[in-house]
Design a protein around this motif. Structure first.
Motif, PDB file in Angstrom:
ATOM      1  N   ILE A  45       9.896  62.127   5.547  1.00 52.18           N
ATOM      2  CA  ILE A  45      11.114  61.631   6.172  1.00 52.18           C
ATOM      3  C   ILE A  45      12.026  60.840   5.464  1.00 52.18           C
ATOM      4  CG2 ILE A  45      11.968  60.493   8.306  1.00 52.18           C
ATOM      5  CD1 ILE A  45       8.900  60.650   9.614  1.00 52.18           C
ATOM      6  N   HIS A  47      14.732  61.083   3.972  1.00 56.57           N
ATOM      7  CA  HIS A  47      16.484  60.599   4.461  1.00 56.57           C
ATOM      8  C   HIS A  47      16.409  58.987   5.329  1.00 56.57           C
ATOM      9  CE1 HIS A  47      14.705  62.689   7.974  1.00 56.57           C
ATOM     10  NE2 HIS A  47      15.651  61.793   8.763  1.00 56.57           N
ATOM     11  N   ARG A  48      15.284  58.718   5.433  1.00 59.03           N
ATOM     12  CA  ARG A  48      15.003  57.391   6.380  1.00 59.03           C
ATOM     13  C   ARG A  48      14.569  56.222   5.502  1.00 59.03           C
ATOM     14  NH1 ARG A  48      12.875  57.764  12.040  1.00 59.03           N
ATOM     15  NH2 ARG A  48      13.383  55.715  11.995  1.00 59.03           N
ATOM     16  N   ASP A  50      14.244  53.272   3.454  1.00 58.19           N
ATOM     17  CA  ASP A  50      15.015  52.066   2.841  1.00 58.19           C
ATOM     18  C   ASP A  50      14.288  51.422   1.432  1.00 58.19           C
ATOM     19  OD1 ASP A  50      15.687  49.313   2.436  1.00 58.19           O
ATOM     20  OD2 ASP A  50      15.910  49.014   4.609  1.00 58.19           O
TER      21      ASP A  50
END
Length: 85
Positions: A45, A47-48, A50
Motif C-alpha cells: 500500500i 501510495h499511502r 507517510d
C-alpha cells in the motif's frame, strides 16, 4: 533515502514473519504484529506511505527493538545448550 527506508522496514518485517511463535512470546516487548503490518503497508500500500512516520520509526523505534533482540540472544545463549543453529 525513501527507497532505502522502505527496504529496511520490509527486511525487518520479513524477519518478524520468520520468528517462531515461542520466540515472539519470549520477547513481548517486540511488537511483532505491528512490525508485520508495517511491512505489508510499505510493500503493498505504498501510495499511502507517510515518510515522516517511516523516518520516526527508524530513528526512534528500531534502536530499542535491536536492544531487546540483543538482550534476548544474550540470555538464550547463556542457557545450557545455548542457541540452536
Amino acid at each position: 533515502m525513501r527507497l532505502g527506508s522502505e527496504a529496511v522496514i520490509k527486511r525487518i518485517g520479513d524477519a518478524a514473519n520468520k520468528l517462531p511463535e515461542e520466540v515472539r512470546n519470549a520477547i513481548p516487548e517486540v511488537p511483532s504484529d505491528e512490525i508485520r503490518s508495517n511491512r505489508i503497508l510499505v510493500a503493498h500500500i505504498y501510495h499511502r506511505i507517510d515518510y515522516q512516520i517511516i523516518w520516526e520509526t527508524l530513528a526512534h523505534d528500531i534502536p530499542p527493538l535491536a536492544l531487546a533482540l540483543t538482550q534476548w540472544r544474550e540470555n538464550i545463549s547463556r542457557r545450557p545448550g545455548g542457541l540452536r543453529p
